[in-house]
Design an enzyme around this catalytic site. Sequence first.
Site, mmCIF file in Angstrom:
data_model
loop_
_atom_site.group_PDB
_atom_site.id
_atom_site.type_symbol
_atom_site.label_atom_id
_atom_site.label_comp_id
_atom_site.label_asym_id
_atom_site.label_seq_id
_atom_site.Cartn_x
_atom_site.Cartn_y
_atom_site.Cartn_z
ATOM 1 N N ARG A 4 -6.828 12.644 1.340
ATOM 2 C CA ARG A 4 -5.782 12.961 2.480
ATOM 3 C C ARG A 4 -4.435 12.721 1.833
ATOM 4 N NH1 ARG A 4 -7.591 9.779 7.558
ATOM 5 N NH2 ARG A 4 -9.626 10.876 7.074
ATOM 6 N N HIS A 5 -4.357 11.724 1.159
ATOM 7 C CA HIS A 5 -3.052 11.136 0.616
ATOM 8 C C HIS A 5 -3.011 10.848 -0.746
ATOM 9 C CE1 HIS A 5 -5.349 7.197 1.529
ATOM 10 N NE2 HIS A 5 -5.200 7.511 2.776
ATOM 11 N N ASP B 142 -0.248 4.471 0.045
ATOM 12 C CA ASP B 142 -0.764 5.694 0.467
ATOM 13 C C ASP B 142 -0.014 6.586 1.508
ATOM 14 O OD1 ASP B 142 -3.236 4.443 -0.510
ATOM 15 O OD2 ASP B 142 -4.281 4.166 1.484
ATOM 16 N N HIS B 143 0.746 6.141 2.160
ATOM 17 C CA HIS B 143 1.642 6.795 3.361
ATOM 18 C C HIS B 143 3.056 7.440 2.513
ATOM 19 C CE1 HIS B 143 -1.609 6.493 6.298
ATOM 20 N NE2 HIS B 143 -1.191 5.296 6.156
ATOM 21 N N GLU C 76 -8.517 0.634 -3.394
ATOM 22 C CA GLU C 76 -9.534 0.795 -2.221
ATOM 23 C C GLU C 76 -10.417 2.082 -2.522
ATOM 24 O OE1 GLU C 76 -6.866 -1.569 1.018
ATOM 25 O OE2 GLU C 76 -6.970 0.728 1.106
ATOM 26 N N HIS D 172 -4.368 -4.821 7.465
ATOM 27 C CA HIS D 172 -4.571 -3.567 8.289
ATOM 28 C C HIS D 172 -3.887 -3.814 9.526
ATOM 29 C CE1 HIS D 172 -6.432 0.254 8.979
ATOM 30 N NE2 HIS D 172 -6.562 -0.134 10.176
ATOM 31 N N GLY D 173 -2.763 -3.051 9.851
ATOM 32 C CA GLY D 173 -2.024 -2.986 11.041
ATOM 33 C C GLY D 173 -0.933 -3.867 11.251
ATOM 34 N N GLU E 39 -11.416 -9.422 1.894
ATOM 35 C CA GLU E 39 -10.014 -8.780 2.720
ATOM 36 C C GLU E 39 -10.712 -8.820 4.296
ATOM 37 O OE1 GLU E 39 -6.687 -5.605 3.033
ATOM 38 O OE2 GLU E 39 -7.363 -5.786 1.069
ATOM 39 N N ARG F 55 -9.259 8.088 -0.958
ATOM 40 C CA ARG F 55 -10.302 8.612 -0.090
ATOM 41 C C ARG F 55 -11.076 9.804 -0.510
ATOM 42 N NH1 ARG F 55 -10.612 7.635 5.314
ATOM 43 N NH2 ARG F 55 -9.055 6.102 6.097
ATOM 44 N N HIS G 72 -5.663 3.785 -1.563
ATOM 45 C CA HIS G 72 -7.066 4.171 -1.056
ATOM 46 C C HIS G 72 -7.355 5.437 -1.887
ATOM 47 C CE1 HIS G 72 -9.863 4.406 2.360
ATOM 48 N NE2 HIS G 72 -10.409 4.588 1.327
ATOM 49 N N ASN H 226 0.803 -1.210 -0.162
ATOM 50 C CA ASN H 226 0.063 -0.080 0.107
ATOM 51 C C ASN H 226 0.821 1.185 0.033
ATOM 52 O OD1 ASN H 226 -1.575 2.113 1.037
ATOM 53 N ND2 ASN H 226 -3.296 0.823 1.677
ATOM 54 N N THR I 63 -7.367 6.379 10.341
ATOM 55 C CA THR I 63 -7.313 5.131 9.494
ATOM 56 C C THR I 63 -8.555 4.258 9.560
ATOM 57 O OG1 THR I 63 -5.733 3.406 8.551
ATOM 58 C CG2 THR I 63 -5.992 3.521 11.018
ATOM 59 N N THR I 64 -8.766 3.290 8.472
ATOM 60 C CA THR I 64 -9.905 2.703 8.499
ATOM 61 C C THR I 64 -10.142 1.860 9.957
ATOM 62 O OG1 THR I 64 -9.721 2.351 6.228
ATOM 63 C CG2 THR I 64 -11.156 1.013 7.102
ATOM 64 N N ARG J 284 4.232 18.455 2.983
ATOM 65 C CA ARG J 284 4.962 19.752 2.628
ATOM 66 C C ARG J 284 4.244 20.353 1.206
ATOM 67 N NH1 ARG J 284 9.732 21.071 5.112
ATOM 68 N NH2 ARG J 284 9.737 20.846 7.540
ATOM 69 N N GLY K 121 0.962 -1.511 4.307
ATOM 70 C CA GLY K 121 1.828 -0.118 3.891
ATOM 71 C C GLY K 121 2.399 0.819 4.642
ATOM 72 N N HIS K 122 1.523 1.046 5.836
ATOM 73 C CA HIS K 122 2.290 2.051 6.840
ATOM 74 C C HIS K 122 3.722 1.383 7.384
ATOM 75 C CE1 HIS K 122 2.637 3.919 10.772
ATOM 76 N NE2 HIS K 122 2.333 5.077 10.053
#
Length: 259
Positions: free
Chosen positions: A58-59, A18-19, A79, A199-200, A160, A54, A52, A16, A109-110, A27, A221-222
């Site tokens: 936001r990302h 996203d981050h 997503e 997730h997580g 998922e 959104r 994702h 993922n 986050t979700t 920035r 991802g994160h």
Amino acid sequence: MSFLYPSGPVIDLGINIDHVATLRNARGTTYPDPIRAALLAEQAGADCITLHLREDRRHIKDADVIALAPQLITRMNLEAAVTKEMLDFACMIKPADVCLVPEKRTEVTTEGGLDVVGHFSDVQAAVKQLQAEGIRVSLFIDADEQQIAAAAEAGAPVIELHTGRYADTEGAEQAAELERIKAGTLFGVQRGLKVNAGHGLHYTNVQAIAAIPDIAELNIGHAVVAHAVFVGWENAVREMKAIMTSTRVAATAARFSAK
């Protein structure tokens, strides 16, 4: 691929991005580039790229999805929330996979799985719309038998399972959540569903999930973005893939030897 699984990957890793976009947007720069991150992740062993889009952007931005789609050599797992805007956008892009997720503007986050039971008609209509464009649909849900059964009834071929509660707990509570995920995986497979999870998950909690034999893919991802700060992006991807693969192979070998 291994000798235990000669026909394909042991377990797929969806990276993922996203981050990476979160860092860029912090920035308002053009870097780090999530497109470059996606392409390098593929080279490092990712089996698909997850992102994702959104509603608040936001990302990941629309332009990111549009630019990335024709460049991937693996597949895109987009997503998206169950809204007209997102469904129409997905049908325009036509990624290989769309994972329908719940979304709240106030969440960091979700926070949980999609309530397929409570929003069955909307989810079923979304599945049909996406499938009409040749898109494989996944539903991001909790490991709950009612939700899994509803996902199958809605026509989604993939689910998922949300692993957030497993990732956020420890001890007996985490053990109980792991058993719930195992049971949900088996329940889904018995209903003809491909079962993914995510997730997580990070480098020291992914092992127990990767060892579940019927889970086909993990989306992470994160943790990979965070680890890349210290070891580099491609190394972070390779390390996660190696952990997942070695865990699955060891778990499979243990089951064979026990027979």
